[in-house]
Design an enzyme around this catalytic site. Sequence first.
Site, short mmCIF file in Angstrom:
data_model
loop_
_atom_site.label_atom_id
_atom_site.label_comp_id
_atom_site.label_asym_id
_atom_site.label_seq_id
_atom_site.Cartn_x
_atom_site.Cartn_y
_atom_site.Cartn_z
CB ALA A 126 -0.91 -0.01 1.22
N GLY A 136 0.86 -5.15 1.13
CA GLY A 136 -0.39 -5.31 0.38
C GLY A 136 -0.18 -5.95 -0.98
CD GLU A 161 -1.70 -7.97 3.47
OE1 GLU A 161 -1.58 -6.79 3.07
OE2 GLU A 161 -2.06 -8.25 4.63
CD GLU A 168 2.49 -5.49 5.82
OE1 GLU A 168 3.41 -6.33 6.01
OE2 GLU A 168 1.61 -5.64 4.95
N1 DAK Z 1 4.51 3.20 -0.97
C1 DAK Z 1 4.89 4.35 -1.56
N2 DAK Z 1 5.98 4.51 -2.28
C2 DAK Z 1 6.80 3.44 -2.43
C3 DAK Z 1 6.49 2.20 -1.85
C4 DAK Z 1 5.28 2.09 -1.09
N3 DAK Z 1 4.86 0.95 -0.50
N4 DAK Z 1 7.48 1.33 -2.16
C5 DAK Z 1 8.34 2.01 -2.91
N5 DAK Z 1 7.94 3.28 -3.08
C6 DAK Z 1 8.62 4.34 -3.83
C7 DAK Z 1 9.84 4.84 -3.11
O1 DAK Z 1 9.48 5.81 -2.14
C8 DAK Z 1 10.64 5.44 -4.24
O2 DAK Z 1 10.09 6.70 -4.57
P1 DAK Z 1 11.06 7.96 -4.92
O3 DAK Z 1 11.95 8.13 -3.76
O4 DAK Z 1 11.80 7.52 -6.17
O5 DAK Z 1 10.11 9.09 -5.16
C9 DAK Z 1 10.33 4.50 -5.39
O6 DAK Z 1 9.13 3.81 -5.05
C10 DAK Z 1 11.42 3.45 -5.61
O7 DAK Z 1 11.66 2.82 -4.37
P2 DAK Z 1 13.12 2.64 -3.74
O8 DAK Z 1 14.02 3.77 -4.14
O9 DAK Z 1 12.95 2.39 -2.30
O10 DAK Z 1 13.61 1.35 -4.52
P3 DAK Z 1 14.60 0.22 -3.99
O11 DAK Z 1 14.82 -0.67 -5.18
O12 DAK Z 1 15.79 0.82 -3.30
O13 DAK Z 1 13.80 -0.58 -2.89
C11 DAK Z 1 11.84 -1.71 -1.99
C12 DAK Z 1 12.63 -1.30 -3.26
C13 DAK Z 1 10.53 -2.35 -2.48
C14 DAK Z 1 12.62 -2.73 -1.17
C15 DAK Z 1 11.58 -0.45 -1.12
O14 DAK Z 1 11.00 0.56 -1.95
C16 DAK Z 1 10.62 -0.71 0.02
O15 DAK Z 1 11.01 -1.23 1.05
N6 DAK Z 1 9.36 -0.28 -0.14
C17 DAK Z 1 8.37 -0.33 0.94
C18 DAK Z 1 7.84 -1.75 1.09
C19 DAK Z 1 6.84 -1.82 2.22
O16 DAK Z 1 7.12 -1.49 3.39
N7 DAK Z 1 5.64 -2.29 1.88
C20 DAK Z 1 4.57 -2.42 2.90
C21 DAK Z 1 3.73 -1.17 2.98
S1 DAK Z 1 2.44 -1.35 4.17
C22 DAK Z 1 -5.23 -2.86 4.17
C23 DAK Z 1 -4.80 -3.14 2.91
C24 DAK Z 1 -3.45 -3.10 2.63
C25 DAK Z 1 -2.53 -2.76 3.59
C26 DAK Z 1 -2.96 -2.48 4.85
C27 DAK Z 1 -4.32 -2.52 5.16
N8 DAK Z 1 -6.61 -2.91 4.46
C28 DAK Z 1 -7.50 -3.50 3.51
C29 DAK Z 1 -7.08 -2.54 5.79
C30 DAK Z 1 -1.13 -2.73 3.19
C31 DAK Z 1 -0.11 -2.17 3.89
C32 DAK Z 1 1.23 -2.14 3.29
O17 DAK Z 1 1.47 -2.65 2.21
#
Ligand code: DAK
Length: 259
Positions: free
Chosen positions: A66, A110, A113, A133
């Site tokens: 997300a 997400g 998921e 998360e």
């Molecule tokens: N959200 C927003 N932007 C994201 C992102 C994300 N999840 N993942 C990556 N980006 C963006 C980065 O900010 C970056 O943007 P700029 O800085 O270029 O503007 C760009 O994508 C490229 O990312 P990186 O520079 O970080 O690229 P790397 O290759 O170095 O790293 C990575 C890739 C995937 C390992 C890293 O980006 C990363 O760790 N991303 C976050 C992953 C994460 O924590 N995902 C979980 C998020 S929480 C629900 C439904 C769904 C959910 C909850 C509730 N309900 C139905 C109630 C879901 C929650 C989640 O998913």
Amino acid sequence: MAYEMIEVRTEAGKVGVITLNRPKQLNALNNQLMDELGAALKSFDADDAIGCMVITGSEKAFAAGADIAAMAKYGFADVYGGDYITRNWETIRSIRKPVIAAVSGFALGGGCELAMMCDFIIAADNAKFGQPEIKLGIIPGAGGTQRLPRALGKAKAMDMVLTGRMMDAAEAERSGLVSRVVALDKLMEEVLGAALQICEYSRLAVYAAKESVNRSYEGGLADGVMFERRMFHALFATEDQKEGMDAFVNKRKAQFRNR
Ligand code: DAK
């Protein structure tokens, strides 16, 4: 509906392919993307020509979760009281036709998921799955703590959810999270092959098969076995059952009419 965050196409007139398309954010899932995805899935489900659907992303990311930037500003009242984040996440579960996830690159949070909500996952050899998360001070919110243990067992699910580590494609296949792993450049060929094969079969039997497997996944054994039995019985009321068995007996290819 005009789509901005997904691309939609059909293959061979039978397979609906939805490509998540926010490359700069690694296909991070926001409200608009989820609205578009829900609309596209429903539209393919209602289209009689379509027998199977595929959700895919880019080579680098199926979806990195997300949208954290969007979520960062929300408080409890927004997420519990409103429809931020929650909106459309369960739409995919209401789709009757099979949906295959074609995963390359990151499928995190997400994104993981969403892949698990598809009927099965075929992964490229560069795929990486994870529920990171915990690193953000939250837990999975779209079924990760429920579907991972069912797919992988408790030990690996706890490991993934508590450490936030990623699992590569080989480990995901060994653990039962994905059904097949193929080379990245063969991913769509493999997935479309599976989708077209499903399109060949009686749609009634396909619906019954999907509903029955989901019954096992979501409920208890005795209930699931009885549900399967009744679906099995019901298929003997279809023309396709007669056709399928007659074709086998007479050594010809079955012509299913979804009747
Ligand atoms: N959200 C927003 N932007 C994201 C992102 C994300 N999840 N993942 C990556 N980006 C963006 C980065 O900010 C970056 O943007 P700029 O800085 O270029 O503007 C760009 O994508 C490229 O990312 P990186 O520079 O970080 O690229 P790397 O290759 O170095 O790293 C990575 C890739 C995937 C390992 C890293 O980006 C990363 O760790 N991303 C976050 C992953 C994460 O924590 N995902 C979980 C998020 S929480 C629900 C439904 C769904 C959910 C909850 C509730 N309900 C139905 C109630 C879901 C929650 C989640 O998913």
